[in-house]
Design an enzyme around this catalytic site. Structure first.
Site, PDB file in Angstrom:
ATOM      1  N   GLY A   8       6.397   6.136 -18.951  1.00 27.67           N
ATOM      2  CA  GLY A   8       6.724   6.302 -17.530  1.00 27.67           C
ATOM      3  C   GLY A   8       8.219   6.267 -17.272  1.00 27.67           C
ATOM      4  N   GLN A  12      10.081   6.185 -11.028  1.00 29.65           N
ATOM      5  CA  GLN A  12      11.040   5.332 -10.307  1.00 29.65           C
ATOM      6  C   GLN A  12      11.454   4.120 -11.160  1.00 29.65           C
ATOM      7  N   ASP A  13      10.474   3.314 -11.563  1.00 26.60           N
ATOM      8  CA  ASP A  13      10.784   2.073 -12.287  1.00 26.60           C
ATOM      9  C   ASP A  13      11.337   2.359 -13.680  1.00 26.60           C
ATOM     10  N   ASP A  63       1.409  11.436 -24.268  1.00 21.76           N
ATOM     11  CA  ASP A  63       0.647  11.286 -23.027  1.00 21.76           C
ATOM     12  C   ASP A  63      -0.264  10.060 -23.164  1.00 21.76           C
ATOM     13  N   GLN A  88      -0.946   7.269 -13.280  1.00 24.08           N
ATOM     14  CA  GLN A  88      -1.195   8.035 -12.051  1.00 24.08           C
ATOM     15  C   GLN A  88      -1.141   6.950 -10.993  1.00 24.08           C
ATOM     16  N   TYR A 100      -9.546  10.805 -14.236  1.00 29.39           N
ATOM     17  CA  TYR A 100      -8.230  10.912 -14.874  1.00 29.39           C
ATOM     18  C   TYR A 100      -7.442   9.614 -14.688  1.00 29.39           C
ATOM     19  N   THR A 130      -0.496  -4.596 -10.711  1.00 23.72           N
ATOM     20  CA  THR A 130      -0.193  -4.294  -9.312  1.00 23.72           C
ATOM     21  C   THR A 130      -0.920  -5.197  -8.316  1.00 23.72           C
ATOM     22  N   GLU A 132      -2.310  -4.146  -5.850  1.00 24.32           N
ATOM     23  CA  GLU A 132      -3.538  -3.428  -5.457  1.00 24.32           C
ATOM     24  C   GLU A 132      -4.782  -4.086  -6.062  1.00 24.32           C
ATOM     25  N   TYR A 153      -7.798   3.516  -8.463  1.00 23.14           N
ATOM     26  CA  TYR A 153      -6.518   3.085  -9.054  1.00 23.14           C
ATOM     27  C   TYR A 153      -6.523   1.577  -9.284  1.00 23.14           C
ATOM     28  N   LYS A 157      -6.404  -0.330 -12.924  1.00 18.48           N
ATOM     29  CA  LYS A 157      -5.320  -1.273 -13.230  1.00 18.48           C
ATOM     30  C   LYS A 157      -5.875  -2.671 -13.539  1.00 18.48           C
ATOM     31  N   ARG A 188      12.058   6.600  -5.028  1.00 23.12           N
ATOM     32  CA  ARG A 188      10.619   6.544  -4.795  1.00 23.12           C
ATOM     33  C   ARG A 188      10.055   7.944  -4.616  1.00 23.12           C
TER      34      ARG A 188
HETATM   35  P1  NAP Z   1       5.915   6.573 -10.630  1.00 22.01           P
HETATM   36  O1  NAP Z   1       7.265   6.818 -10.038  1.00 22.01           O
HETATM   37  O2  NAP Z   1       4.740   7.301 -10.101  1.00 22.01           O
HETATM   38  O3  NAP Z   1       6.059   6.895 -12.203  1.00 22.01           O
HETATM   39  C1  NAP Z   1       4.937   7.030 -13.009  1.00 22.01           C
HETATM   40  C2  NAP Z   1       5.380   7.462 -14.400  1.00 22.01           C
HETATM   41  O4  NAP Z   1       4.219   7.593 -15.230  1.00 22.01           O
HETATM   42  C3  NAP Z   1       6.099   8.821 -14.443  1.00 22.01           C
HETATM   43  O5  NAP Z   1       7.101   8.771 -15.431  1.00 22.01           O
HETATM   44  C4  NAP Z   1       4.989   9.768 -14.876  1.00 22.01           C
HETATM   45  O6  NAP Z   1       5.445  10.919 -15.541  1.00 22.01           O
HETATM   46  C5  NAP Z   1       4.263   8.869 -15.864  1.00 22.01           C
HETATM   47  N1  NAP Z   1       2.898   9.313 -16.153  1.00 22.01           N
HETATM   48  C6  NAP Z   1       1.894   9.551 -15.280  1.00 22.01           C
HETATM   49  N2  NAP Z   1       0.771   9.907 -15.944  1.00 22.01           N
HETATM   50  C7  NAP Z   1       1.086   9.913 -17.263  1.00 22.01           C
HETATM   51  C8  NAP Z   1       0.370  10.215 -18.450  1.00 22.01           C
HETATM   52  N3  NAP Z   1      -0.912  10.597 -18.413  1.00 22.01           N
HETATM   53  N4  NAP Z   1       1.003  10.107 -19.637  1.00 22.01           N
HETATM   54  C9  NAP Z   1       2.304   9.748 -19.693  1.00 22.01           C
HETATM   55  N5  NAP Z   1       3.056   9.465 -18.603  1.00 22.01           N
HETATM   56  C10 NAP Z   1       2.444   9.548 -17.401  1.00 22.01           C
HETATM   57  O7  NAP Z   1       5.566   5.029 -10.602  1.00 22.01           O
HETATM   58  P2  NAP Z   1       6.525   3.755 -10.351  1.00 22.01           P
HETATM   59  O8  NAP Z   1       6.590   3.496  -8.910  1.00 22.01           O
HETATM   60  O9  NAP Z   1       7.755   3.914 -11.148  1.00 22.01           O
HETATM   61  O10 NAP Z   1       5.610   2.606 -10.967  1.00 22.01           O
HETATM   62  C11 NAP Z   1       5.693   2.268 -12.353  1.00 22.01           C
HETATM   63  C12 NAP Z   1       4.403   1.574 -12.767  1.00 22.01           C
HETATM   64  O11 NAP Z   1       4.246   0.377 -12.014  1.00 22.01           O
HETATM   65  C13 NAP Z   1       3.134   2.379 -12.550  1.00 22.01           C
HETATM   66  O12 NAP Z   1       2.235   2.052 -13.588  1.00 22.01           O
HETATM   67  C14 NAP Z   1       2.596   1.858 -11.226  1.00 22.01           C
HETATM   68  O13 NAP Z   1       1.201   2.032 -11.154  1.00 22.01           O
HETATM   69  C15 NAP Z   1       2.999   0.409 -11.305  1.00 22.01           C
HETATM   70  N6  NAP Z   1       3.270  -0.275 -10.042  1.00 22.01           N
HETATM   71  C16 NAP Z   1       4.116   0.277  -9.145  1.00 22.01           C
HETATM   72  C17 NAP Z   1       4.406  -0.410  -7.982  1.00 22.01           C
HETATM   73  C18 NAP Z   1       5.353   0.151  -6.948  1.00 22.01           C
HETATM   74  O14 NAP Z   1       5.328  -0.327  -5.806  1.00 22.01           O
HETATM   75  N7  NAP Z   1       6.199   1.089  -7.286  1.00 22.01           N
HETATM   76  C19 NAP Z   1       3.822  -1.679  -7.742  1.00 22.01           C
HETATM   77  C20 NAP Z   1       2.981  -2.219  -8.714  1.00 22.01           C
HETATM   78  C21 NAP Z   1       2.724  -1.511  -9.877  1.00 22.01           C
HETATM   79  P3  NAP Z   1       5.866  12.254 -14.713  1.00 22.01           P
HETATM   80  O15 NAP Z   1       7.293  12.019 -14.265  1.00 22.01           O
HETATM   81  O16 NAP Z   1       5.719  13.305 -15.742  1.00 22.01           O
HETATM   82  O17 NAP Z   1       4.919  12.389 -13.566  1.00 22.01           O
HETATM   83  N1  GDD Z   2       1.152   7.372   0.988  1.00 19.56           N
HETATM   84  C1  GDD Z   2       0.907   7.284   2.308  1.00 19.56           C
HETATM   85  N2  GDD Z   2       1.081   8.385   3.084  1.00 19.56           N
HETATM   86  N3  GDD Z   2       0.508   6.094   2.809  1.00 19.56           N
HETATM   87  C2  GDD Z   2       0.307   6.029   4.155  1.00 19.56           C
HETATM   88  C3  GDD Z   2       0.470   7.121   4.997  1.00 19.56           C
HETATM   89  C4  GDD Z   2       0.867   8.369   4.444  1.00 19.56           C
HETATM   90  O1  GDD Z   2       1.029   9.370   5.107  1.00 19.56           O
HETATM   91  N4  GDD Z   2       0.212   6.725   6.263  1.00 19.56           N
HETATM   92  C5  GDD Z   2      -0.113   5.437   6.211  1.00 19.56           C
HETATM   93  N5  GDD Z   2      -0.073   5.009   4.937  1.00 19.56           N
HETATM   94  C6  GDD Z   2      -0.396   3.635   4.490  1.00 19.56           C
HETATM   95  C7  GDD Z   2      -1.421   3.568   3.367  1.00 19.56           C
HETATM   96  O2  GDD Z   2      -2.747   3.722   3.878  1.00 19.56           O
HETATM   97  C8  GDD Z   2      -1.134   2.161   2.847  1.00 19.56           C
HETATM   98  O3  GDD Z   2      -1.791   1.203   3.631  1.00 19.56           O
HETATM   99  C9  GDD Z   2       0.372   2.008   3.049  1.00 19.56           C
HETATM  100  O4  GDD Z   2       0.773   3.046   3.939  1.00 19.56           O
HETATM  101  C10 GDD Z   2       1.192   2.104   1.766  1.00 19.56           C
HETATM  102  O5  GDD Z   2       0.830   3.285   1.099  1.00 19.56           O
HETATM  103  P1  GDD Z   2       1.644   3.813  -0.191  1.00 19.56           P
HETATM  104  O6  GDD Z   2       3.076   3.911   0.114  1.00 19.56           O
HETATM  105  O7  GDD Z   2       0.938   5.023  -0.698  1.00 19.56           O
HETATM  106  O8  GDD Z   2       1.523   2.587  -1.220  1.00 19.56           O
HETATM  107  P2  GDD Z   2       0.277   1.728  -1.698  1.00 19.56           P
HETATM  108  O9  GDD Z   2       0.475   0.340  -1.171  1.00 19.56           O
HETATM  109  O10 GDD Z   2      -0.999   2.385  -1.422  1.00 19.56           O
HETATM  110  O11 GDD Z   2       0.474   1.740  -3.287  1.00 19.56           O
HETATM  111  C11 GDD Z   2       1.769   1.506  -3.860  1.00 19.56           C
HETATM  112  O12 GDD Z   2       1.926   0.124  -4.083  1.00 19.56           O
HETATM  113  C12 GDD Z   2       1.055  -0.447  -5.061  1.00 19.56           C
HETATM  114  C13 GDD Z   2       1.388  -1.930  -5.161  1.00 19.56           C
HETATM  115  O13 GDD Z   2       0.747  -2.629  -4.126  1.00 19.56           O
HETATM  116  C14 GDD Z   2       1.853   2.318  -5.146  1.00 19.56           C
HETATM  117  O14 GDD Z   2       3.195   2.259  -5.623  1.00 19.56           O
HETATM  118  C15 GDD Z   2       0.957   1.773  -6.225  1.00 19.56           C
HETATM  119  O15 GDD Z   2       1.221   2.438  -7.466  1.00 19.56           O
HETATM  120  C16 GDD Z   2       1.262   0.277  -6.385  1.00 19.56           C
HETATM  121  O16 GDD Z   2       0.442  -0.284  -7.373  1.00 19.56           O
END
Ligand code: NAP
Ligand code: GDD
Length: 328
Positions: A8, A12-13, A63, A88, A100, A130, A132, A153, A157, A188
């Site tokens: 990954g 972002q991370d 992958d 994903q 997937y 997460t 979630e 999701y 996880k 992001r």
């Molecule tokens: P992100 O921006 O969506 O990045 C996901 C990464 O995973 C990208 O590099 C993507 O590659 C890669 N990827 C997706 N499917 C893959 C596959 N089948 N094989 C190999 N690589 C694959 O996510 P993020 O926000 O940086 O989050 C990083 C991790 O922390 C994720 O696992 C997410 O679920 C978890 N997480 C995120 C948050 C948050 O708030 N950001 C909170 C808790 C946990 P491509 O660039 O090719 O798409």
């Molecule tokens: N994406 C999105 N788009 N969310 C929306 C929208 C919209 O148009 N309108 C309202 N929301 C609400 C969603 O229903 C959710 O309650 C909140 O905004 C946050 O949605 P996301 O930004 O998609 O994040 P998330 O909390 O569902 O998931 C993210 O955080 C998780 C950690 O708690 C992702 O980064 C996950 O990968 C991560 O695990």
């Protein structure tokens, strides 16, 4: 020199973590997916800004759904630390691609753990878990809170979390599950709600977008700054004992309040622009996530420095700057 392997890395991370580890002198290896066009926008600046450090950055095709590629890479790289960030990661999309998501996020984790085990390495393993996973369990949530995922999701996880714990207990591996609450940044993905909002604010102010269509704006999230959270991931793997940690700010904000913060930063009233469409709602919502990061505060000395209001402002400013640079 320590060797790290980041799945990954193009996300972002992953991009922030790669920069952090390079700055600490690591040799950094990253897993990238083959796609028909380049998707390395977040890591490209490393080669431009620090070409010397970039010599220690190596990318490999593979992958999470392809176990053989993971086995071969682990055997070849022999990493000291693995950060499994690939996923994903979009909750709404997981309802549309549940199988997937389970394969990449859930089974993908065990593919990677097995690759490390088969190579008989002393590798430390970080799993990107997460908030979630807490889903329907009311806040505040910490490491002892009951899990109740509300999406494919979250369920995938949760499987990955438990196999991470199991490999620690069964095989005495140094595996850590970092249970991170939402963290955001100018990097992001554009379809997550914070970035969707801050990007819209920049465009509305510039006159190139008229309104912003959202789903449920009553949900509460604990939004921190991603750059600080990757430091927490690294600290978890430097801790004496492998254990699980929550990273969060400890403050909850509704999507509605985030809109207010972002629009008011440029002197606009969000109510004049935000409309609703149920298309953006989920079949099952996670109403409230608000973390208690006491354990990370105490054992890792980690604390979120950037609050949600400051985060909203810095993301709006970055989106305005980005719009300006793409105009010129
Ligand atoms: P992100 O921006 O969506 O990045 C996901 C990464 O995973 C990208 O590099 C993507 O590659 C890669 N990827 C997706 N499917 C893959 C596959 N089948 N094989 C190999 N690589 C694959 O996510 P993020 O926000 O940086 O989050 C990083 C991790 O922390 C994720 O696992 C997410 O679920 C978890 N997480 C995120 C948050 C948050 O708030 N950001 C909170 C808790 C946990 P491509 O660039 O090719 O798409
Ligand atoms: N994406 C999105 N788009 N969310 C929306 C929208 C919209 O148009 N309108 C309202 N929301 C609400 C969603 O229903 C959710 O309650 C909140 O905004 C946050 O949605 P996301 O930004 O998609 O994040 P998330 O909390 O569902 O998931 C993210 O955080 C998780 C950690 O708690 C992702 O980064 C996950 O990968 C991560 O695990």
């Amino acid at each position: 020199m320590k060797r790290a392997f980041i799945t990954g890395i193009t996300g972002q991370d992953g991009s922030y973590l790669a920069e952090l580890l390079l700055s600490k002198g690591y040799d950094v290896h990253g897993l990238v997916r083959r796609s028909s066009s380049f998707n390395r926008g977040r890591i490209d600046p490393i080669w431009q800004n620090d070409p010397v450090a970039a010599e220690r950055l190596h990318l490999h095709y593979g992958d999470m759904t392809d176990g053989v590629s993971l086995v071969n890479l682990i055997r070849e790289i022999r990493p000291d630390e693995v950060y499994n960030l690939a996923a994903q990661s979009h909750v709404k999309v997981s309802f549309e691609m549940p199988e997937y998501t389970a394969s990449a996020d859930g089974i993908g984790t065990i593919r990677l753990l097995e690759a490390i085990r088969a190579a008989k390495l002393e590798t430390k393993f970080y799993q990107a878990s997460t908030s979630e996973m807490f889903g329907a369990t009311p806040p505040p949530q910490n490491e002892d809170t009951k899990f109740y995922p509300r999406s494919p999701y979250g369920a995938a996880k949760l499987y990955a979390h438990w196999v991470t714990v199991n490999y620690r207990e069964a095989y005495d591996m140094f595996t850590v599950s970092g249970i991170l609450f939402n963290h955001e940044s100018p990097r992001r993905g554009e379809t997550f709600v914070t970035r969707k909002i801050t990007r819209a604010v920049a465009r509305i102010q510039a006159g190139t977008q008229k309104d912003l269509v959202l789903g449920n704006i009553d949900s509460i999230r604990d939004w921190g700054y991603a750059k600080e959270y990757v430091e927490g991931m690294w600290r978890m793997l430097q801790h004496d004992e492998p254990t699980d940690f929550v990273l969060a700010t400890g403050t909850g904000t509704t999507v509605r309040e985030f809109c207010e913060l972002a629009f008011s930063h440029v002197g606009l009233d969000w109510r004049d622009y935000v409309t609703h469409d149920e298309r953006y709602e989920r079949p099952t919502e996670v109403d409230a996530l608000l973390g208690d990061p006491s354990k990370a505060n105490d054992l890792l000395g980690w604390k979120a420095a950037t609050g949600t209001a400051e985060l909203a402002r810095l993301m709006v400013d970055a989106d305005i700057a980005l719009l300006g640079s793409s105009d010129s």
